[in-house]
Design an enzyme around this catalytic site. Structure first.
Site, PDB file in Angstrom:
ATOM      1  N   ASP A 133      -7.891  -7.331   0.299  1.00 58.04           N
ATOM      2  CA  ASP A 133      -6.964  -7.659   1.383  1.00 58.04           C
ATOM      3  C   ASP A 133      -7.708  -7.401   2.683  1.00 58.04           C
ATOM      4  OD1 ASP A 133      -6.540  -4.562   0.984  1.00 58.04           O
ATOM      5  OD2 ASP A 133      -5.803  -5.022   2.982  1.00 58.04           O
ATOM      6  N   GLN A 147     -11.288   7.586  -4.649  1.00 58.78           N
ATOM      7  CA  GLN A 147     -11.820   8.053  -3.363  1.00 58.78           C
ATOM      8  C   GLN A 147     -13.174   8.727  -3.615  1.00 58.78           C
ATOM      9  OE1 GLN A 147     -10.822   7.584  -0.241  1.00 58.78           O
ATOM     10  NE2 GLN A 147      -8.803   6.649  -0.536  1.00 58.78           N
ATOM     11  N   HIS A 207      -5.690 -22.054  10.141  1.00 61.06           N
ATOM     12  CA  HIS A 207      -7.072 -22.416   9.783  1.00 61.06           C
ATOM     13  C   HIS A 207      -7.806 -21.251   9.113  1.00 61.06           C
ATOM     14  CE1 HIS A 207     -11.130 -23.743   9.631  1.00 61.06           C
ATOM     15  NE2 HIS A 207     -11.454 -22.590  10.197  1.00 61.06           N
ATOM     16  N   ASP A 228       0.860  -1.180   0.000  1.00 64.61           N
ATOM     17  CA  ASP A 228       0.000   0.000   0.000  1.00 64.61           C
ATOM     18  C   ASP A 228       0.899   1.234   0.000  1.00 64.61           C
ATOM     19  OD1 ASP A 228       1.022   0.116   2.556  1.00 64.61           O
ATOM     20  OD2 ASP A 228      -0.906  -0.031   3.567  1.00 64.61           O
ATOM     21  N   CYS A 271      -7.141 -28.478  11.467  1.00 63.96           N
ATOM     22  CA  CYS A 271      -8.373 -29.276  11.581  1.00 63.96           C
ATOM     23  C   CYS A 271      -8.101 -30.766  11.421  1.00 63.96           C
ATOM     24  CB  CYS A 271      -9.390 -28.814  10.551  1.00 63.96           C
ATOM     25  SG  CYS A 271      -9.970 -27.145  10.887  1.00 63.96           S
ATOM     26  N   CYS A 286      -7.289 -28.420   6.620  1.00 62.90           N
ATOM     27  CA  CYS A 286      -6.027 -27.755   6.958  1.00 62.90           C
ATOM     28  C   CYS A 286      -5.289 -28.547   8.036  1.00 62.90           C
ATOM     29  CB  CYS A 286      -6.280 -26.310   7.393  1.00 62.90           C
ATOM     30  SG  CYS A 286      -6.763 -26.091   9.109  1.00 62.90           S
ATOM     31  N   CYS A 288     -12.976 -28.906   6.933  1.00 60.50           N
ATOM     32  CA  CYS A 288     -11.720 -28.275   6.541  1.00 60.50           C
ATOM     33  C   CYS A 288     -10.600 -29.310   6.614  1.00 60.50           C
ATOM     34  CB  CYS A 288     -11.428 -27.101   7.474  1.00 60.50           C
ATOM     35  SG  CYS A 288      -9.864 -26.275   7.142  1.00 60.50           S
TER      36      CYS A 288
HETATM   37 ZN   LIG Z   1      -9.027 -25.827   9.233  1.00 62.46          ZN
END
Ligand SMILES: [Zn+2]
Length: 362
Positions: free
Chosen positions: A254, A177, A323, A60, A297, A294, A292
């Site tokens: 973001d 803007q 996660h 940014d 998990c 991941c 999930c």
């Molecule tokens: Zn997860």
């Protein structure tokens, strides 16, 4: 884009980010400028090499942080004088110096220096602020065009005395803007397009306005931004919101929410948001999110994560962040998948995270 404020997505190492399928990170110019300093990063070959991240980075302009974090800022036509939130020292950002800083960091995508209009702002104030942002956009672009050959990955960290015109450079995006005024948003978009950028961001939102107003402004602004260039909505949102905005035509977003919330034990799951701190999870042997896949998990129970959080163990923050990032990235993967299938319909996003969707590759 996960947010890596200081050259790190808090709690998660770069190899794990790669494994999660992160394609692009956001870095904050204001923070990196204060610590470790632009010259230091430049000498170390730029932000990619410094943090050992070989995928894309966006920085940014520093404008938003100057407006949100620093005390005693003073805005003039020339730029913004502000005090560091770290030690109170005085600094100055202009369109030229903020662009110079971003060239020194060497991200792939950099942003024009803008003034983030506060909320609420009356029409006169929003117009003046928008006009200032447009003048600063011109100056950012002019500086960028004259100095884009100085990016550290083209020059081994040193600023070259003689510019070479060949080879890749960064790209500079413009920012729309105009506060919450739809006519000003239209004008800001049209005049930014006249200046000409390879991508456009919608700034000045998520500054305290109600969500319904955010959506209204996003929808109205998108109408005036070219569909064949990236359209980036800055600083949003919840998983439901990112699906909604992608559905409206936003390409990039973001947000600190997945990582910041994770560190506070707030987790996004296919069954809704949960606060893992709660005593009700103390004996819960099930996974955080049964849908999930991941690392968190697939290995740990809610009871264990609750214990880590209650004991303020650093591992809890790391596992929670992994996660939440997975949940966001899976959400965006399913958005892309739906777009690919042509099944993303107006007002009807893809289902958030199922076992099948979480297997999709980036
Ligand atoms: Zn997860």
């Amino acid at each position: 884009m996960p947010v890596g404020t200081l050259g790190t997505v808090k709690g998660v190492s770069q190899d794990v980010l790669e494994e999660l399928g992160v394609q692009i990170l956001l870095g904050n110019t204001y923070h990196l400028y204060l610590r470790p300093g632009i010259d230091q990063v430049r000498k170390l070959g730029g932000l990619h090499r410094f943090m050992s991240w070989h995928r894309a980075i966006l920085t940014d302009s520093g404008g938003f942080q100057v407006f949100s974090l620093s005390d005693l800022r003073k805005v003039s036509e020339e730029g913004v004088t502000f005090r560091s939130h770290l030690d109170g020292s005085s600094h100055f950002f202009s369109p030229e110096s903020a662009t110079e800083a971003q060239i020194g960091l060497g991200a792939d995508i950099i942003m024009a220096f803008d003034e983030c209009t506060e909320y609420p702002a009356d029409r006169g104030r929003a117009r003046n602020s928008m006009e200032l942002t447009l003048r600063w956009a011109e100056r950012s672009k002019t500086y960028f065009e004259g100095h884009k050959h100085e990016v550290p990955w083209r020059t081994d960290g040193a600023v070259p005395s003689a510019p070479t015109q060949d080879g890749p450079t960064q790209v500079l995006f413009g920012i729309v803007q105009g506060g919450m005024d739809l006519a000003l948003r239209k004008e800001s978009a049209e005049r930014a397009i006249e200046i000409g950028f390879p991508g456009y961001a919608i700034g000045g939102l998520s500054v305290g306005e109600p969500r319904s107003l955010t959506r209204e402004v996003v929808e109205a602004t998108l109408e005036y931004l070219p569909k064949d260039k990236p359209r980036y909505l800055m600083g949003v949102g919840t998983p439901e919101e990112i699906v909604e905005y992608a559905n409206l035509g936003v390409d990039m977003m973001d947000c600190v929410l997945p990582t910041r919330a994770a560190r506070h034990g707030l987790l996004f799951t296919s069954e809704g948001k949960i606060s893992i701190k709660q005593a009700r999870y103390a004996s819960d042997q099930g996974p955080l999110d049964p849908n999930c896949r991941c690392r968190t998990c697939s290995r740990y129970s809610r009871a264990y994560l609750r214990h880590l959080c209650a004991s303020n163990e650093i591992l809890g923050q790391i596992l929670n962040t992994i996660h939440n990032l997975t949940f966001y990235l899976d959400t965006m993967r399913s958005v892309r998948h739906s777009i690919g299938l042509g099944s993303l319909e107006q007002g009807k996003g893809p289902r958030l995270l199922s076992g099948e969707q979480s297997q999709l590759k980036p």
